[in-house]
Design an enzyme around this catalytic site. Structure first.
Site, PDB file in Angstrom:
ATOM      1  N   LYS A  53      12.815  26.037 -25.367  1.00 10.02           N
ATOM      2  CA  LYS A  53      13.595  27.217 -25.122  1.00 10.02           C
ATOM      3  C   LYS A  53      14.232  27.318 -23.795  1.00 10.02           C
ATOM      4  O   LYS A  53      15.383  27.948 -23.289  1.00 10.02           O
ATOM      5  CB  LYS A  53      12.616  28.632 -25.533  1.00 10.02           C
ATOM      6  N   GLN A  97       6.053  34.440 -27.165  1.00 12.98           N
ATOM      7  CA  GLN A  97       5.639  33.544 -27.792  1.00 12.98           C
ATOM      8  C   GLN A  97       4.486  33.688 -28.645  1.00 12.98           C
ATOM      9  O   GLN A  97       3.255  33.984 -28.248  1.00 12.98           O
ATOM     10  CB  GLN A  97       5.483  31.880 -26.915  1.00 12.98           C
ATOM     11  N   ASP A 120      14.230  38.143 -30.455  1.00 11.39           N
ATOM     12  CA  ASP A 120      13.631  37.398 -31.627  1.00 11.39           C
ATOM     13  C   ASP A 120      14.095  38.082 -32.930  1.00 11.39           C
ATOM     14  O   ASP A 120      14.069  37.561 -33.900  1.00 11.39           O
ATOM     15  CB  ASP A 120      11.989  37.385 -31.596  1.00 11.39           C
TER      16      ASP A 120
END
Length: 285
Positions: A53, A97, A120
Site C-alpha cells: 500500500k 490494517q 477502506d
C-alpha cells in the site's frame, strides 16, 4: 473462450489517471493527499500488505504515513492513535490494517475512524451510503468498488440481469450485493448455509464469488455465457488460486477475472482512489 478481465491493466489505467490528478491537486492545494497506515504487531502477511500500500501511494504521489504499533497495545491506546489522526488536518485517509491481535476490537477501531477519512469504506456511515447508492457522498468499500469498475470498463450491462453473490461478508459480499442491486440487477446472496448453491449459480448472468474456498465453483455450476468475478484468494500447494476453477470455467463463461491478476490489484487501486476522493471532499474540490 472467455474475455479475461485484466485487473492489472485496469489498475494501471486508473493509477495513471490518479497520478495526473494528484499532481494537479498538489499544485492547487499546496500539498499532496496523505494516507496514514496503522499496523499493529508484526504479522508477516499484514506487513507485506502494508508495504504494498505504501509503495502504491508513492507511485501515484500520495504521501504515506506509516504508524507501526506494538502487538500488546491496549484498545484505548489504539483508539487514541486513531483519534490523533482524525484530528490531523494534513491526513486525508486512515486505514488500520486487519486483522488485529485478538485482544483488540476491529469494530471499535473502525467506528473510531472518521467517516470522512475511512478510505477502506468500512465505517457504518460509509456502508450505509453504499447500501442506498450515495456513492458521491461517501467512501465506498474498496474491493466491491473495484468490481464495479470492471463492469464499467468492459461495458458489462447489469440492469435486468440475474446476479448472484456467493459470500456475505461485511467487507465484500454485502456491499457488493447492494451495489449490484443499485445497478438494477436482480440479486441473490448465497453463503455457507445456502441449500443447493448450484441452483443459484447456474442461473446467474453475473456470478461474483468471495468465500476463500479454493475452486468452490466448478464448470457445471456456471451458466453458459455468464460473467464470473472471482474475488477469493487462497494458497494451495504454494500456488495462488481463486474460488473458481478458472481453467475449466473460462471455456464456458463470456468473461472472467483471473486469480491472481484480477480483482486483487483493483483493491489497492481503489484505496488510492478513495484517498484522493477524501482529499477533494475535505478540501471542497
Amino acid at each position: 473462450m472467455a474475455v479475461i478481465l485484466d485487473g492489472k491493466a485496469l489498475s494501471k489505467k486508473i493509477r495513471n489517471q490518479l497520478k495526473e490528478e494528484v499532481e494537479e491537486l498538489k499544485e492547487k492545494a499546496g500539498r499532496e493527499p496523505a494516507l496514514a497506515v496503522v499496523l499493529v504487531g508484526n504479522d508477516p502477511a499484514s506487513e507485506i500488505y502494508v508495504r504494498n500500500k505504501i509503495k502504491a501511494c508513492e507511485n501515484v504521489g500520495i504521501r504515506s504515513i506509516d504508524r507501526k504499533l506494538p502487538a500488546n497495545i491496549t484498545q484505548e491506546e489504539l483508539n487514541n492513535v486513531v483519534r490523533e489522526l482524525n484530528e490531523d488536518k494534513t491526513v486525508d485517509g486512515i486505514i488500520v490494517q486487519l486483522p488485529l491481535p485478538e485482544h483488540l476490537s476491529c469494530r471499535e477501531v473502525i467506528n473510531y475512524i472518521s467517516p470522512e477519512k475511512d478510505v477502506d469504506g468500512f465505517h457504518p456511515v460509509n456502508v450505509g451510503k453504499a447500501v442506498i447508492g450515495l456513492y458521491d457522498e461517501g467512501l465506498m468499500p474498496c474491493t466491491p468498488a473495484g468490481v464495479m469498475k470492471f463492469f464499467e470498463e468492459y461495458n458489462i450491462l447489469l440492469e435486468g440481469k440475474n446476479a448472484v453473490m456467493v459470500g456475505h461478508s461485511n467487507i465484500v459480499g454485502k456491499p457488493l450485493a447492494n451495489m449490484l442491486l443499485n445497478a438494477n440487477a436482480t440479486v441473490s446472496v448465497c453463503h455457507v448455509y445456502t441449500n443447493d448453491l448450484a441452483y443459484y449459480t447456474r442461473n446467474a448472468d453475473i456470478l461474483c464469488v468471495a468465500t476463500g474456498v479454493p475452486h468452490l465453483i466448478k464448470e457445471d455450476m456456471v451458466k453458459e455465457g455468464a460473467v464470473v468475478i472471482d474475488i477469493g484468494i487462497s494458497r494451495v500447494n504454494g500456488k495462488i488460486v481463486g474460488d473458481v476453477d478458472f481453467e475449466r470455467v473460462k471455456e464456458k463463461a463470456a468473461a472472467i477475472t483471473p486469480v491472481p491478476g484480477g480483482v486483487g490489484p483493483m483493491t489497492i487501486t481503489m484505496l488510492l482512489y478513495n484517498t484522493v476522493k477524501a482529499f477533494k471532499m475535505r478540501m471542497g474540490y
